[in-house]
Scaffold this active site. Structure first.
Site: not given
Length: 399
Positions: A118, A291-292, A64, A114, A143
């Site tokens: 390759k 709430h309670p 790689l 490039y 990509n």
């Protein structure tokens, strides 16, 4: 099995080494590759003498290593073709004909520095295979996107993710520019299958079987929708796979102080109601705090339906049919947490026993906190609240 990974600190290499370590440590058992795997990591800062030892012992090589954006164009050939030559010569020195994978690019078919480097690496691999009989696997990757990819280097997706997540500007010259993409986890799956001898190969080249085709504009729109979801609470449709993977990638670029974001709570003397997540096709999830001794609800719906899940505290959810002629027959034996008093059905709920309660249409309903502390309920509704058509009608349980 001894596996050599060159370019081990790069984008693909670091992800691959991490996954191979998961396999080695027994954390991932989804592959045939077993935990006896030994990993040789090699990168530009590794002692070159180690390459000789690794090439002598390796049973499989992932090459790689490469150059994507050098200072001088001549370095493309030196970094890509040159290192491949060194690697293969070292393998030949030790008469090691193990399989070798090389990371190439779809640009190998393009006439640029490039791409030429390759293509030269590919040709070198094919000649090496003819000379030695070694199995070579050439991957012409499109990509690749995913976590740990360096922004402002050679990946538009990484750059866009990083900039949008960090509030920086982006530049898109052509929204219609086509993008062929593969996701890093799909790449890893394919590479590990290759090490197992089960690569996806067509003629001289191998490829990742899961590939996505989109445009720069579509990617940018998705990324901005991810950013905006923190304010709108709408999550994108991720059923196509690509959106899910792009969202995972986007999150990996969040700045360290932006992992959290605030919600909007509607607070009164009864407690609070906070919307958490919304979707266009799956409704919304909200958090209700009572709430309670507080009773909330006292309404019914024609079509809207909900699910209640009390996760903390204890209480009772009551139902009464608006059309009593449709009241179901009462079974002889009821669950221990269910009571029926006249035409009112009561479900007693507690965070100690997580249980989802469906709220059917046509029943007025309420929820009462019977404990001494706040009761917290996770609520799902099959549609997002529409103030123009709320489908919510006040009706007390007790007439």
């Amino acid at each position: 099995m001894k596996i050599l990974v060159t370019g081990a600190k790069g984008f693909v290499g670091s992800n691959l080494v991490a996954e191979l370590n998961n396999i080695k440590e027994g954390k991932d058992k989804t592959f045939k590759l077993d935990s006896n795997v030994e990993i040789f990591s090699y990168d530009i800062d590794t002692d070159p003498a180690l390459l000789d030892n690794y090439c002598k012992k390796a049973d499989f090589v992932f090459n790689l290593a490469g150059v994507n954006r050098p200072k001088d164009q001549e370095d493309f050939m030196k970094g890509n073709f040159g290192f491949a030559t060194t690697l293969l010569n070292t393998l030949k020195k030790h008469k090691n004909n193990c399989p070798v994978m090389i990371s190439s690019s779809i640009q190998a078919a393009i006439d640029n520095p490039y791409g030429k480097s390759k293509k030269a690496g590919e040709d070198l691999m094919l000649e090496y295979s003819k000379e030695t009989g070694a199995k070579v696997l050439i991957y012409r990757f499109p990509n690749i996107f995913g976590k740990w990819c360096r922004p402002n280097y050679n990946s538009a997706v990484a750059t866009f993710c990083n900039n949008i997540a960090n509030g920086l500007s982006i530049q898109v010259n052509d929204r219609k520019h086509p993008m062929d993409l593969v996701y890093i986890d799909d790449v890893l799956t394919e590479l590990i299958h290759a090490a197992e001898g089960n690569e996806n190969k067509l003629a001289n080249y191998c490829k990742v079987p899961v590939e996505y085709h989109t445009t720069l504009g579509e990617i940018v729109d998705l990324l901005y929708s991810f950013k905006e979801s923190r304010e709108t609470f709408f999550v994108s449709d991720m059923s196509d796979g690509f959106s899910k993977k792009l969202y995972s990638t986007y999150l990996s670029y969040l700045p360290l102080d932006k992992f959290s974001y605030p919600l909007i709570s509607h607070i009164d003397n009864r407690g609070s109601f906070t919307e958490f997540l919304k979707s266009k096709d799956r409704g919304q999830i909200s958090i209700n705090v009572s709430h309670p001794n507080i009773i909330k609800g006292e309404h019914w719906h024609h079509t809207k339906n909900e699910k209640f899940l009390v996760v903390s505290g204890k209480g009772v959810i009551r139902f009464r049919p608006m059309n009593e002629s449709t009241m179901p027959t009462v079974p002889e034996i009821l669950p221990s947490n269910v009571k029926i008093i006249g035409n009112v059905i009561e479900y007693y709920v507690s965070g100690d026993k997580l249980e989802v309660i469906d709220i059917p249409t046509g029943y007025t309903h309420n929820i009462e906190n019977l404990g001494d502390n706040d009761m917290v309920t996770v609520m799902w509704c099959n549609e997002c609240f529409n103030p123009e058509k709320p489908d919510t009608f006040f009706e007390p349980i007790k007439k």
